[in-house]
Design a protein around this motif. Structure first.
Motif, PDB file in Angstrom:
ATOM      1  N   PRO A   1     -19.410  -0.550   6.635  1.00  0.00           N
ATOM      2  CA  PRO A   1     -19.535  -0.779   8.346  1.00  0.00           C
ATOM      3  C   PRO A   1     -19.414  -1.957   8.634  1.00  0.00           C
ATOM      4  O   PRO A   1     -19.491  -2.081   9.807  1.00  0.00           O
ATOM      5  CB  PRO A   1     -20.979  -0.086   7.620  1.00  0.00           C
ATOM      6  CG  PRO A   1     -21.053   1.246   6.467  1.00  0.00           C
ATOM      7  CD  PRO A   1     -19.873   0.682   5.722  1.00  0.00           C
ATOM      8  N   ASN A   2     -20.082  -2.375   7.369  1.00  0.00           N
ATOM      9  CA  ASN A   2     -20.226  -3.801   7.974  1.00  0.00           C
ATOM     10  C   ASN A   2     -18.076  -4.982   8.034  1.00  0.00           C
ATOM     11  O   ASN A   2     -18.680  -5.198   9.023  1.00  0.00           O
ATOM     12  CB  ASN A   2     -20.876  -5.401   7.044  1.00  0.00           C
ATOM     13  CG  ASN A   2     -21.955  -4.843   6.569  1.00  0.00           C
ATOM     14  OD1 ASN A   2     -22.950  -4.455   7.865  1.00  0.00           O
ATOM     15  ND2 ASN A   2     -22.975  -4.833   6.046  1.00  0.00           N
ATOM     16  N   THR A   3     -17.433  -4.376   7.324  1.00  0.00           N
ATOM     17  CA  THR A   3     -16.624  -4.782   7.609  1.00  0.00           C
ATOM     18  C   THR A   3     -15.685  -4.854   8.899  1.00  0.00           C
ATOM     19  O   THR A   3     -15.092  -4.839   9.828  1.00  0.00           O
ATOM     20  CB  THR A   3     -15.311  -4.557   6.549  1.00  0.00           C
ATOM     21  OG1 THR A   3     -15.824  -5.044   5.182  1.00  0.00           O
ATOM     22  CG2 THR A   3     -13.858  -5.058   6.287  1.00  0.00           C
TER      23      THR A   3
ATOM     24  N   LEU B   1       1.037  -1.382   0.126  1.00  0.00           N
ATOM     25  CA  LEU B   1       0.054   0.143   0.013  1.00  0.00           C
ATOM     26  C   LEU B   1       0.714   2.037   0.168  1.00  0.00           C
ATOM     27  O   LEU B   1       0.427   2.717  -0.660  1.00  0.00           O
ATOM     28  CB  LEU B   1      -0.868   0.245   1.249  1.00  0.00           C
ATOM     29  CG  LEU B   1      -1.867  -1.152   1.335  1.00  0.00           C
ATOM     30  CD1 LEU B   1      -2.653  -0.925   2.291  1.00  0.00           C
ATOM     31  CD2 LEU B   1      -3.105  -0.277   0.333  1.00  0.00           C
ATOM     32  N   ALA B   2       1.837   1.100   0.638  1.00  0.00           N
ATOM     33  CA  ALA B   2       2.921   2.408   1.112  1.00  0.00           C
ATOM     34  C   ALA B   2       3.565   2.826  -0.470  1.00  0.00           C
ATOM     35  O   ALA B   2       3.496   3.305  -0.995  1.00  0.00           O
ATOM     36  CB  ALA B   2       3.684   2.216   1.678  1.00  0.00           C
TER      37      ALA B   2
ATOM     38  N   ARG C   1      -5.197   2.210  -9.562  1.00  0.00           N
ATOM     39  CA  ARG C   1      -5.966   1.164  -9.027  1.00  0.00           C
ATOM     40  C   ARG C   1      -5.465  -0.419  -8.565  1.00  0.00           C
ATOM     41  O   ARG C   1      -6.530  -1.271  -7.428  1.00  0.00           O
ATOM     42  CB  ARG C   1      -5.587   0.378 -10.275  1.00  0.00           C
ATOM     43  CG  ARG C   1      -6.964  -0.854 -11.050  1.00  0.00           C
ATOM     44  CD  ARG C   1      -6.675  -1.431 -12.257  1.00  0.00           C
ATOM     45  NE  ARG C   1      -6.430   0.017 -13.473  1.00  0.00           N
ATOM     46  CZ  ARG C   1      -7.555   0.227 -14.006  1.00  0.00           C
ATOM     47  NH1 ARG C   1      -8.972  -0.557 -13.355  1.00  0.00           N
ATOM     48  NH2 ARG C   1      -7.339   1.027 -14.872  1.00  0.00           N
ATOM     49  N   GLN C   2      -3.773  -0.350  -7.890  1.00  0.00           N
ATOM     50  CA  GLN C   2      -3.306  -1.607  -7.367  1.00  0.00           C
ATOM     51  C   GLN C   2      -3.320  -1.147  -6.191  1.00  0.00           C
ATOM     52  O   GLN C   2      -3.886  -2.476  -4.945  1.00  0.00           O
ATOM     53  CB  GLN C   2      -2.088  -1.833  -7.553  1.00  0.00           C
ATOM     54  CG  GLN C   2      -1.145  -1.954  -9.229  1.00  0.00           C
ATOM     55  CD  GLN C   2      -1.680  -3.617  -9.338  1.00  0.00           C
ATOM     56  OE1 GLN C   2      -1.881  -4.137  -8.801  1.00  0.00           O
ATOM     57  NE2 GLN C   2      -2.286  -4.140 -10.813  1.00  0.00           N
ATOM     58  N   ARG C   3      -3.392  -0.167  -5.539  1.00  0.00           N
ATOM     59  CA  ARG C   3      -3.531   0.767  -4.308  1.00  0.00           C
ATOM     60  C   ARG C   3      -5.041   0.145  -3.700  1.00  0.00           C
ATOM     61  O   ARG C   3      -5.237  -0.788  -2.864  1.00  0.00           O
ATOM     62  CB  ARG C   3      -3.826   2.025  -3.779  1.00  0.00           C
ATOM     63  CG  ARG C   3      -3.424   2.111  -2.637  1.00  0.00           C
ATOM     64  CD  ARG C   3      -3.814   3.659  -2.796  1.00  0.00           C
ATOM     65  NE  ARG C   3      -5.130   4.323  -2.978  1.00  0.00           N
ATOM     66  CZ  ARG C   3      -5.338   5.409  -2.850  1.00  0.00           C
ATOM     67  NH1 ARG C   3      -4.710   5.976  -2.412  1.00  0.00           N
ATOM     68  NH2 ARG C   3      -7.124   5.768  -3.428  1.00  0.00           N
ATOM     69  N   ASN C   4      -5.971   0.590  -4.591  1.00  0.00           N
ATOM     70  CA  ASN C   4      -7.609  -0.096  -4.267  1.00  0.00           C
ATOM     71  C   ASN C   4      -7.604  -1.747  -3.763  1.00  0.00           C
ATOM     72  O   ASN C   4      -8.221  -2.173  -3.428  1.00  0.00           O
ATOM     73  CB  ASN C   4      -8.237   0.688  -5.552  1.00  0.00           C
ATOM     74  CG  ASN C   4      -8.317   2.070  -4.627  1.00  0.00           C
ATOM     75  OD1 ASN C   4      -7.969   2.270  -4.440  1.00  0.00           O
ATOM     76  ND2 ASN C   4      -9.029   2.998  -6.137  1.00  0.00           N
ATOM     77  N   SER C   5      -6.706  -2.274  -4.713  1.00  0.00           N
ATOM     78  CA  SER C   5      -6.874  -3.845  -5.254  1.00  0.00           C
ATOM     79  C   SER C   5      -6.808  -4.126  -3.736  1.00  0.00           C
ATOM     80  O   SER C   5      -7.033  -4.854  -3.370  1.00  0.00           O
ATOM     81  CB  SER C   5      -6.382  -4.444  -6.279  1.00  0.00           C
ATOM     82  OG  SER C   5      -6.815  -5.719  -6.380  1.00  0.00           O
ATOM     83  N   ALA C   6      -5.215  -4.307  -3.698  1.00  0.00           N
ATOM     84  CA  ALA C   6      -4.959  -4.234  -2.127  1.00  0.00           C
ATOM     85  C   ALA C   6      -5.721  -3.941  -0.713  1.00  0.00           C
ATOM     86  O   ALA C   6      -5.846  -4.617   0.123  1.00  0.00           O
ATOM     87  CB  ALA C   6      -2.930  -4.127  -1.718  1.00  0.00           C
ATOM     88  N   LEU C   7      -6.153  -2.922  -0.896  1.00  0.00           N
ATOM     89  CA  LEU C   7      -7.580  -2.825  -0.050  1.00  0.00           C
ATOM     90  C   LEU C   7      -8.016  -3.197   0.351  1.00  0.00           C
ATOM     91  O   LEU C   7      -9.431  -3.355   1.109  1.00  0.00           O
ATOM     92  CB  LEU C   7      -7.524  -0.805   0.426  1.00  0.00           C
ATOM     93  CG  LEU C   7      -6.833  -0.111   0.507  1.00  0.00           C
ATOM     94  CD1 LEU C   7      -7.296   1.644   0.410  1.00  0.00           C
ATOM     95  CD2 LEU C   7      -5.942   0.038   1.893  1.00  0.00           C
ATOM     96  N   VAL C   8      -8.560  -3.875  -0.580  1.00  0.00           N
ATOM     97  CA  VAL C   8     -10.232  -4.659  -0.616  1.00  0.00           C
ATOM     98  C   VAL C   8      -9.493  -6.266  -0.261  1.00  0.00           C
ATOM     99  O   VAL C   8     -10.201  -6.839   0.460  1.00  0.00           O
ATOM    100  CB  VAL C   8     -10.319  -4.638  -2.238  1.00  0.00           C
ATOM    101  CG1 VAL C   8     -11.576  -6.029  -2.156  1.00  0.00           C
ATOM    102  CG2 VAL C   8     -11.356  -3.269  -2.646  1.00  0.00           C
ATOM    103  N   LYS C   9      -8.008  -6.745  -0.631  1.00  0.00           N
ATOM    104  CA  LYS C   9      -7.996  -7.934  -0.188  1.00  0.00           C
ATOM    105  C   LYS C   9      -7.698  -7.968   1.575  1.00  0.00           C
ATOM    106  O   LYS C   9      -7.739  -8.708   1.864  1.00  0.00           O
ATOM    107  CB  LYS C   9      -6.294  -8.314  -1.145  1.00  0.00           C
ATOM    108  CG  LYS C   9      -6.825  -8.466  -2.512  1.00  0.00           C
ATOM    109  CD  LYS C   9      -5.218  -8.629  -3.392  1.00  0.00           C
ATOM    110  CE  LYS C   9      -5.524  -9.247  -4.597  1.00  0.00           C
ATOM    111  NZ  LYS C   9      -3.931  -8.943  -5.163  1.00  0.00           N
TER     112      LYS C   9
ATOM    113  N   THR D   1      -5.464  -1.827  10.644  1.00  0.00           N
ATOM    114  CA  THR D   1      -6.157  -2.013   9.460  1.00  0.00           C
ATOM    115  C   THR D   1      -7.750  -1.211   9.514  1.00  0.00           C
ATOM    116  O   THR D   1      -7.998  -0.624   8.240  1.00  0.00           O
ATOM    117  CB  THR D   1      -6.521  -3.595   9.348  1.00  0.00           C
ATOM    118  OG1 THR D   1      -5.576  -4.522   9.235  1.00  0.00           O
ATOM    119  CG2 THR D   1      -7.825  -4.198   8.083  1.00  0.00           C
ATOM    120  N   ILE D   2      -8.371  -1.112  10.841  1.00  0.00           N
ATOM    121  CA  ILE D   2      -9.411  -0.871  11.496  1.00  0.00           C
ATOM    122  C   ILE D   2      -9.352   1.251  10.600  1.00  0.00           C
ATOM    123  O   ILE D   2     -10.331   1.802  10.268  1.00  0.00           O
ATOM    124  CB  ILE D   2     -10.157  -0.601  12.857  1.00  0.00           C
ATOM    125  CG1 ILE D   2     -10.268  -2.231  13.091  1.00  0.00           C
ATOM    126  CG2 ILE D   2     -10.260   0.816  13.310  1.00  0.00           C
ATOM    127  CD1 ILE D   2     -10.390  -1.904  14.422  1.00  0.00           C
TER     128      ILE D   2
END
Length: 500
Positions: free
Chosen positions: A484-486, A417-418, A438-446, A477-478
């Motif tokens: 909200p659910n996650t 992410l960094a 795009r790669q940052r957002n993908s890592a944030l989802v995983k 991570t928080i």
């Protein structure tokens, strides 16, 4: 009673109030468009800006200006296929709107006003670098907003691209498409066009100093509207209402403007003495967590109630019906702790009204070849930095798939992410920026799913293995999650890790 003369006097009152207080009571007629041809200075500056840029899929090899009349010029453009074109200002303006034009070094040509040919140039690389690092966004509200001229600072959660989130982009008041998005900590989303981005940079609206407050981090909650009864003195009285919020207000009175407009009534349901107008106060950075009890009548105000603004996130509107004939002075707004006091004046002798004055890919390769000799050491270093940080981040994501332990996989994703964020900061064109984000957002989802699996597995033993490391991972991570659910699952797991 003859209704027409009273409404006519009311209309004059509103016009006078609008002139004094700057209220928006209608849509202004569209002013004349800018001239088709540029003056010599503007044409020269425009030709210089367009040189070595891109028009649709062709490079602009060279530019000149050509006179078409007294102090009237067009820009003559030679494309890399040999075509020679004469461009007037109306054409260039239209192409800036549909993004047919891209200037060299990843810049955008923009026209801030329809009435003039004055143009500005946005350095998209500079904006995205600042936006990716920004902790505070100082929003200055435009002329069409009731909050016009007000600046409120908001804490920034994350910068993103509209296209990556599959949002309908929309556009700004000049018709420029929204490209950028700022997710704010209070839950608002700010969509920005290239022109918005230029104006943000021009007013230094992005910063990293969260201490330069006050900075809005969460919305205020309106909890009550309390009446203040009339108090008379020498024929003049004062009464009002108190908007009570859940905590002290860190905004000044100017952030709570009002406007007056004619009430829309369907059919003939209104009686002859029913109020014809509405006064509406705006509370920014505010929400209605629960229903607020309305006030049926308070002196010359009727049906005072609060609603969420349907056009803007985190705004509450407090409305009341009234007949403007009886309001002889603009209401006063005062902020006191958790309250906003709205005070009205009532005059017994209504004739006083008559005596009173009421007070805004391949193309890139060929373009790079043309520009290669002019790249500065700083630009070369930026491109190298982009390549290195992107390769490092992609390598970390790839290795995270094969690591044997949860903690190793999570640490690699967090490190990526960094690197992706640093790559985005170093991007020198839109394509590189989009890929990094795009790669940052993908890592944030995983990441959250991986952490939830890790914590769930670890909590099968009592106490959990590597309890302190797990706690730090959950907390980190928080701070990255908004869904909200996650977020709820992560917080629940964190409490279980901490124990009773």
């Amino acid at each position: 009673m003859n209704r027409k003369p009273m409404l006519s006097r009311a209309a004059r009152w509103i016009a006078l109030l609008a002139g004094v207080t700057g209220l928006m009571l209608g849509v202004a007629g569209r002013a004349g468009a800018a001239q088709r041809f540029a003056d010599k200075d503007t044409a020269l500056e425009l030709a210089q800006a367009l040189d070595k840029g891109v028009f649709r899929d062709r490079l602009i090899s060279s530019t000149f200006i050509q006179s078409v009349g007294r102090d009237q010029f067009v820009v003559k453009v030679v494309l890399d296929n040999g075509a020679e074109l004469n461009w007037d200002m109306h054409q260039v303006r239209a192409w800036s709107h549909d993004e047919s034009l891209t200037l060299r070094k990843n810049r955008a040509l923009l026209f801030p006003k329809e009435q003039t040919n004055a143009f500005v140039v946005l350095d998209k690389n500079l904006f995205t670098q600042k936006a990716l690092r920004a902790k505070v966004y100082a929003k200055t509200y435009g002329e069409s907003d009731v909050l016009a001229g007000q600046t409120i600072k908001y804490a920034v959660h994350q910068f993103n691209l509209v296209d990556l989130l599959n949002l309908v982009p929309g556009g700004d008041e000049q018709g420029y498409r929204h490209h950028y998005l700022l997710d704010l900590e209070n839950g608002q989303r700010e969509l920005l066009s290239y022109l918005d981005a230029y104006q943000v940079l021009a007013r230094n609206g992005l910063g990293d100093d969260t201490a330069a407050g006050p900075v809005m981090r969460k919305p205020y909650q309106l909890t009550a509207i309390q009446p203040h009864e009339l108090r008379m003195a020498d024929g003049t009285g004062r009464f009002g209402m108190e908007l009570v919020f859940d905590r002290p207000i860190q905004l000044d009175a100017g952030a709570f403007p009002f406007q007056l407009y004619e009430r829309a009534v369907a059919g003939a349901g209104r009686g002859p003495r029913d109020p014809a107008f509405v006064i509406e106060f705006t509370a920014p950075n505010a929400i209605l967590a629960n229903e607020v009890t309305p006030i049926s009548q308070l002196e010359f105000l009727q049906t005072i109630y609060a609603v969420a603004d349907q056009r803007h996130a985190n705004r509450v509107l407090v409305r009341a019906n009234l007949d403007p004939e009886v309001m002889t002075a603009t209401p006063e707004v005062e902020v006191k702790g958790p309250s906003v006091l709205l005070t009205f004046t009532k005059v017994q002798d209504q004739s006083v009204f008559d005596r009173k004055a009421l007070l805004e890919a391949e193309l890139r390769r060929r373009q790079d070849k043309l520009l290669a000799g002019s790249l500065t050491p700083e630009e070369i270093a930026r491109r190298n930095s982009y390549r290195q940080t992107m390769e490092t981040g992609l390598g970390q994501v790839e290795r995270s798939r094969t690591r044997p332990t949860y903690q190793e996989r999570i640490d690699l994703l967090i490190a990526s992410l960094a690197n992706f964020n640093d790559a985005a900061v170093s991007a020198s064109n839109d394509r590189d920026l989009e890929e990094a984000l795009r790669q940052r957002n993908s890592a944030l989802v995983k990441l959250p799913d991986l952490v939830i699996d890790y914590a769930t597995e670890a909590l099968k033993t009592e106490p959990p293995a590597n309890q302190e490391a797990l706690r730090r991972t959950l907390e980190a991570t928080i701070n990255l999650v908004r869904e909200p659910n996650t977020l709820g699952q992560l917080n629940e797991l964190l409490q279980r890790v901490k124990g009773p």
